[in-house]
Scaffold this active site. Structure first.
Site, PDB file in Angstrom:
ATOM      1  N   LYS A  96       0.875  -1.190   0.000  1.00  0.00           N
ATOM      2  CA  LYS A  96       0.000   0.000   0.000  1.00  0.00           C
ATOM      3  C   LYS A  96       0.903   1.228   0.000  1.00  0.00           C
ATOM      4  CE  LYS A  96      -4.284  -1.611   1.981  1.00  0.00           C
ATOM      5  NZ  LYS A  96      -3.958  -2.991   1.592  1.00  0.00           N
ATOM      6  N   ASP A 130      -1.497  -2.112  -4.260  1.00  0.00           N
ATOM      7  CA  ASP A 130      -2.914  -2.059  -3.890  1.00  0.00           C
ATOM      8  C   ASP A 130      -3.473  -0.667  -4.191  1.00  0.00           C
ATOM      9  OD1 ASP A 130      -2.860  -4.640  -2.900  1.00  0.00           O
ATOM     10  OD2 ASP A 130      -2.845  -4.057  -0.790  1.00  0.00           O
ATOM     11  N   MET A 131      -4.797  -0.598  -4.368  1.00  0.00           N
ATOM     12  CA  MET A 131      -5.416   0.715  -4.574  1.00  0.00           C
ATOM     13  C   MET A 131      -6.167   1.112  -3.296  1.00  0.00           C
ATOM     14  SD  MET A 131      -5.683   3.259  -6.519  1.00  0.00           S
ATOM     15  CE  MET A 131      -5.213   2.775  -8.176  1.00  0.00           C
ATOM     16  N   GLN A 159     -10.528  -0.599  -9.122  1.00  0.00           N
ATOM     17  CA  GLN A 159     -11.758  -0.903  -8.362  1.00  0.00           C
ATOM     18  C   GLN A 159     -13.002  -0.649  -9.215  1.00  0.00           C
ATOM     19  OE1 GLN A 159     -10.331   2.254  -6.040  1.00  0.00           O
ATOM     20  NE2 GLN A 159      -9.884   1.039  -4.212  1.00  0.00           N
ATOM     21  N   ARG A 180      -5.033  -6.158 -11.222  1.00  0.00           N
ATOM     22  CA  ARG A 180      -5.927  -6.938 -10.366  1.00  0.00           C
ATOM     23  C   ARG A 180      -7.233  -6.134 -10.279  1.00  0.00           C
ATOM     24  NH1 ARG A 180      -4.294  -6.545  -4.469  1.00  0.00           N
ATOM     25  NH2 ARG A 180      -2.932  -8.340  -4.762  1.00  0.00           N
ATOM     26  N   LYS A 183     -13.667  -4.990  -6.351  1.00  0.00           N
ATOM     27  CA  LYS A 183     -14.835  -4.091  -6.342  1.00  0.00           C
ATOM     28  C   LYS A 183     -14.506  -2.758  -5.679  1.00  0.00           C
ATOM     29  CE  LYS A 183     -18.363  -7.700  -6.375  1.00  0.00           C
ATOM     30  NZ  LYS A 183     -19.568  -8.234  -5.722  1.00  0.00           N
ATOM     31  N   GLY A 184     -13.664  -2.792  -4.623  1.00  0.00           N
ATOM     32  CA  GLY A 184     -13.322  -1.553  -3.909  1.00  0.00           C
ATOM     33  C   GLY A 184     -13.824  -1.615  -2.485  1.00  0.00           C
ATOM     34  N   ALA A 185     -12.943  -1.212  -1.534  1.00  0.00           N
ATOM     35  CA  ALA A 185     -13.235  -1.448  -0.123  1.00  0.00           C
ATOM     36  C   ALA A 185     -13.358  -0.176   0.712  1.00  0.00           C
ATOM     37  CB  ALA A 185     -12.133  -2.335   0.451  1.00  0.00           C
ATOM     38  N   HIS A 236     -14.782 -12.669  -4.075  1.00  0.00           N
ATOM     39  CA  HIS A 236     -15.341 -13.894  -3.476  1.00  0.00           C
ATOM     40  C   HIS A 236     -16.758 -14.098  -3.984  1.00  0.00           C
ATOM     41  CE1 HIS A 236     -12.725 -11.638  -0.722  1.00  0.00           C
ATOM     42  NE2 HIS A 236     -12.110 -12.796  -0.638  1.00  0.00           N
ATOM     43  N   ARG A 298     -12.881  -5.633   6.528  1.00  0.00           N
ATOM     44  CA  ARG A 298     -13.473  -6.967   6.323  1.00  0.00           C
ATOM     45  C   ARG A 298     -14.843  -7.045   7.016  1.00  0.00           C
ATOM     46  NH1 ARG A 298      -9.368  -6.282   3.819  1.00  0.00           N
ATOM     47  NH2 ARG A 298     -11.020  -5.608   2.429  1.00  0.00           N
TER      48      ARG A 298
HETATM   49  P1  FDA Z   1     -19.005  -8.902  -2.264  1.00  0.00           P
HETATM   50  O1  FDA Z   1     -18.616  -7.909  -1.214  1.00  0.00           O
HETATM   51  O2  FDA Z   1     -20.213  -8.679  -3.066  1.00  0.00           O
HETATM   52  O3  FDA Z   1     -19.061 -10.315  -1.557  1.00  0.00           O
HETATM   53  C1  FDA Z   1     -19.459 -11.482  -2.231  1.00  0.00           C
HETATM   54  C2  FDA Z   1     -19.515 -12.624  -1.238  1.00  0.00           C
HETATM   55  O4  FDA Z   1     -18.184 -12.895  -0.784  1.00  0.00           O
HETATM   56  C3  FDA Z   1     -20.286 -12.325   0.042  1.00  0.00           C
HETATM   57  O5  FDA Z   1     -21.651 -12.598  -0.115  1.00  0.00           O
HETATM   58  C4  FDA Z   1     -19.621 -13.237   1.033  1.00  0.00           C
HETATM   59  O6  FDA Z   1     -20.074 -14.552   0.872  1.00  0.00           O
HETATM   60  C5  FDA Z   1     -18.194 -13.207   0.600  1.00  0.00           C
HETATM   61  N1  FDA Z   1     -17.436 -12.149   1.317  1.00  0.00           N
HETATM   62  C6  FDA Z   1     -17.034 -10.952   0.823  1.00  0.00           C
HETATM   63  N2  FDA Z   1     -16.345 -10.265   1.767  1.00  0.00           N
HETATM   64  C7  FDA Z   1     -16.347 -11.046   2.863  1.00  0.00           C
HETATM   65  C8  FDA Z   1     -15.818 -10.890   4.169  1.00  0.00           C
HETATM   66  N3  FDA Z   1     -15.134  -9.804   4.539  1.00  0.00           N
HETATM   67  N4  FDA Z   1     -16.007 -11.898   5.068  1.00  0.00           N
HETATM   68  C9  FDA Z   1     -16.675 -13.012   4.714  1.00  0.00           C
HETATM   69  N5  FDA Z   1     -17.213 -13.206   3.499  1.00  0.00           N
HETATM   70  C10 FDA Z   1     -17.055 -12.240   2.595  1.00  0.00           C
HETATM   71  N6  FDA Z   1      -9.999  -3.431  -2.308  1.00  0.00           N
HETATM   72  C11 FDA Z   1      -9.467  -2.228  -2.584  1.00  0.00           C
HETATM   73  O7  FDA Z   1     -10.162  -1.218  -2.483  1.00  0.00           O
HETATM   74  N7  FDA Z   1      -8.159  -2.124  -2.947  1.00  0.00           N
HETATM   75  C12 FDA Z   1      -7.347  -3.216  -3.093  1.00  0.00           C
HETATM   76  O8  FDA Z   1      -6.181  -3.079  -3.441  1.00  0.00           O
HETATM   77  C13 FDA Z   1      -7.912  -4.499  -2.828  1.00  0.00           C
HETATM   78  N8  FDA Z   1      -7.178  -5.631  -2.962  1.00  0.00           N
HETATM   79  C14 FDA Z   1      -7.807  -6.852  -2.882  1.00  0.00           C
HETATM   80  C15 FDA Z   1      -7.102  -8.023  -3.155  1.00  0.00           C
HETATM   81  C16 FDA Z   1      -7.752  -9.248  -3.183  1.00  0.00           C
HETATM   82  C17 FDA Z   1      -6.979 -10.485  -3.526  1.00  0.00           C
HETATM   83  C18 FDA Z   1      -9.146  -9.307  -2.895  1.00  0.00           C
HETATM   84  C19 FDA Z   1      -9.891 -10.606  -2.967  1.00  0.00           C
HETATM   85  C20 FDA Z   1      -9.829  -8.165  -2.563  1.00  0.00           C
HETATM   86  C21 FDA Z   1      -9.181  -6.937  -2.533  1.00  0.00           C
HETATM   87  N9  FDA Z   1      -9.859  -5.778  -2.184  1.00  0.00           N
HETATM   88  C22 FDA Z   1      -9.263  -4.568  -2.420  1.00  0.00           C
HETATM   89  C23 FDA Z   1     -11.172  -5.860  -1.506  1.00  0.00           C
HETATM   90  C24 FDA Z   1     -12.313  -5.757  -2.488  1.00  0.00           C
HETATM   91  O9  FDA Z   1     -12.384  -4.467  -3.018  1.00  0.00           O
HETATM   92  C25 FDA Z   1     -13.662  -6.084  -1.803  1.00  0.00           C
HETATM   93  O10 FDA Z   1     -13.894  -5.177  -0.768  1.00  0.00           O
HETATM   94  C26 FDA Z   1     -13.753  -7.488  -1.240  1.00  0.00           C
HETATM   95  O11 FDA Z   1     -13.116  -8.419  -2.077  1.00  0.00           O
HETATM   96  C27 FDA Z   1     -15.238  -7.895  -1.109  1.00  0.00           C
HETATM   97  O12 FDA Z   1     -15.858  -7.855  -2.365  1.00  0.00           O
HETATM   98  P2  FDA Z   1     -16.259  -9.154  -3.213  1.00  0.00           P
HETATM   99  O13 FDA Z   1     -15.760  -8.970  -4.587  1.00  0.00           O
HETATM  100  O14 FDA Z   1     -15.786 -10.388  -2.542  1.00  0.00           O
HETATM  101  O15 FDA Z   1     -17.840  -9.106  -3.321  1.00  0.00           O
END
Ligand code: FDA
Length: 316
Positions: A96, A130-131, A159, A180, A183-185, A236, A298
Site C-alpha cells: 500500500k 494495492d489501490m 476498483q 488486479r 470491487k473496492g473497499a 469472493h 473486512r
Molecule cells: P461482495 O462484497 O459482493 O461479496 C461477495 C460474497 O463474498 C459475500 O456474499 C460473502 O459470501 C463473501 N465475502 C465478501 N467479503 C467477505 C468478508 N469480509 N467476510 C466473509 N465473506 C465475505 N480493495 C481495494 O479497495 N483495494 C485493493 O487493493 C484491494 N485488494 C484486494 C485483493 C484481493 C486479492 C481481494 C480478494 C480483494 C481486494 N480488495 C481490495 C477488496 C475488495 O475491493 C472487496 O472489498 C472485497 O473483495 C469484497 O468484495 P467481493 O468482490 O468479494 O464481493
C-alpha cells in the site's frame, strides 16, 4: 449503513485505541490475518501452497506520516522477499503506497517502492500496488506508471466501484499493465463511486471482459516479447467468478491466462474448488501488528461477520 459505520471506524483513532486493547479483538481479526510476524506469514503460505494455492503477502500498515516508518516498511518488504526466496514458497507481495510514504511525499514514496521492486526483481518476484481511497488514486497510478516504465514485475489494482475505472483500465491495459480487478473497499461519495451494488457488479463483469479481451492478445509466456498481462479477478462473489469463467470459455481464453484471487480466511472452500477445477488461485495473506483498519474493512464487507464473532464470544 453498517458498511459506512465500519469504514468510519477503520480510520477513527479513538476506536482503534479502544478496540485494539481487547485481546478478543485480535482473536477475531486473526481469522483474516495470518499472524504478527513474517514467519507466521510464511507458515500460512506454505499451508496454502500445499493446497495448490499461490499467495501474495501484505505487511499490514497504511497512512504512515513519518519518513522513518515508511522507509522501515520498505525494509520489511525487502526482508519478507528474502524470506520468500529462502523458504521457496510460491508468493509475491502486495504493497500500500500510504504505508510507503505517499502521504509524506510522492517521490520519496516512489523511491521506497522502487527499492522493493528491485529486490523483487532480484528474487524473481512481483510487486502488486494495492489501490486505496480516491484521495490517493491519481498519485497511486502516477507512481505505478513511473515504475512500470523501468520494471515489468510491478502491477496495480483497480476498483469496479469507481466511475473512472473503465477509462483507467483501458489506458493502463494499453500500456501493458498487469491489473488486479476488485470491487473496492473504501467509503466513497456518490459522485465518485456507484452507490448501488448492482452497478458495481455490472461494471465488474464489463471490466473483466475488457481485461480478458486484452489478455487474449498477449500469450502468458510473453512470446510476443511484451509482458504478459495475467489479469487477476479478485473477488469472493460467485456471480463474478461464474461470469469470468463463462467469458473465458466463450473467448477460448486458456486458464493459465488469468488467475482468481481471494483474501486469506474468506471462502476457503471456494478457493480449493477453483484449484480442483484447474484455475490458478492466489490468496492475499496479510500479517503484522497494524491489523486494525484491515479488519474493520473486512467487517464492513460482511456485517454478518460481526454477529458471527459476537456469538462466538458469548459461547465462551
Ligand atoms: P461482495 O462484497 O459482493 O461479496 C461477495 C460474497 O463474498 C459475500 O456474499 C460473502 O459470501 C463473501 N465475502 C465478501 N467479503 C467477505 C468478508 N469480509 N467476510 C466473509 N465473506 C465475505 N480493495 C481495494 O479497495 N483495494 C485493493 O487493493 C484491494 N485488494 C484486494 C485483493 C484481493 C486479492 C481481494 C480478494 C480483494 C481486494 N480488495 C481490495 C477488496 C475488495 O475491493 C472487496 O472489498 C472485497 O473483495 C469484497 O468484495 P467481493 O468482490 O468479494 O464481493
Amino acid at each position: 449503513m453498517l458498511r459506512a459505520f465500519f469504514l468510519y471506524l477503520s480510520h477513527a483513532v479513538w476506536a482503534r485505541t479502544l478496540i485494539t486493547r481487547f485481546r478478543f479483538a485480535w482473536q477475531a481479526a486473526s481469522r483474516f490475518v495470518a499472524g504478527e510476524t513474517a514467519d507466521d506469514a510464511i507458515t500460512a503460505i506454505r499451508a496454502l501452497n500445499a493446497k495448490g494455492i499461490h499467495a501474495t503477502v501484505d505487511h499490514l500498515g497504511e497512512s504512515v506520516t513519518n519518513e522513518a516508518e515508511a522507509a522501515q516498511a520498505a525494509d520489511d518488504y525487502i526482508h519478507i522477499l528474502d524470506k520468500i526466496a529462502a523458504s521457496g514458497v510460491r508468493s509475491n507481495v502486495s504493497v500500500k503506497l500510504t504505508q510507503l510514504g505517499l502521504d509524506i511525499d510522492t517521490d520519496f514514496c516512489a523511491r521506497n517502492v522502487r527499492r522493493v521492486i528491485e529486490k523483487a526483481k532480484a528474487t524473481s518476484s512481483f510487486v502488486r500496488i494495492d489501490m486505496e481511497g480516491t484521495p490517493h488514486t491519481d498519485r497511486t497510478i502516477a507512481v505505478f506508471r513511473a515504475l512500470h516504465k523501468d520494471f515489468d514485475n510491478v502491477g496495480i489494482v483497480l476498483q469496479s466501484y469507481l466511475y473512472r475505472t473503465e477509462k483507467d483500465l483501458r489506458a493502463l491495459t494499453e500500456e501493458g499493465a498487469r491489473i488486479r480487478l476488485c470491487k473496492g473497499a473504501y467509503n466513497e461519495p456518490p459522485d465518485k463511486a456507484f452507490p448501488r451494488k448492482a452497478d458495481v457488479d455490472a461494471n465488474y463483469v464489463k471490466l473483466t471482459h475488457v481485461l480478458f479481451d486484452r489478455a487474449q492478445t498477449v500469450p502468458p509466456a510473453g512470446g510476443s516479447g511484451r509482458t504478459p498481462p495475467l489479469p487477476a479477478i479478485a473477488t469472493h462473489d460467485e456471480k463474478m467468478i461464474t461470469a469470468a469463467k463463462a467469458y473465458a470459455e466463450e473467448k477460448r481464453l486458456p486458464r493459465e491466462y488469468f488467475e482468481f484471487q481471494m483474501l486469506y480466511g474468506i471462502r476457503r472452500e471456494l478457493q480449493e474448488q477453483l484449484v480442483r477445477e484447474g484455475y490458478a488461485m492466489r490468496v492475499y495473506v496479510p500479517y503484522g501488528t497494524s491489523w486494525y483498519p484491515y479488519f474493520m474493512r473486512r467487517l464492513a464487507e460482511r456485517p454478518a461477520n460481526v454477529w458471527f464473532i459476537l456469538s462466538n464470544l458469548f459461547r465462551r
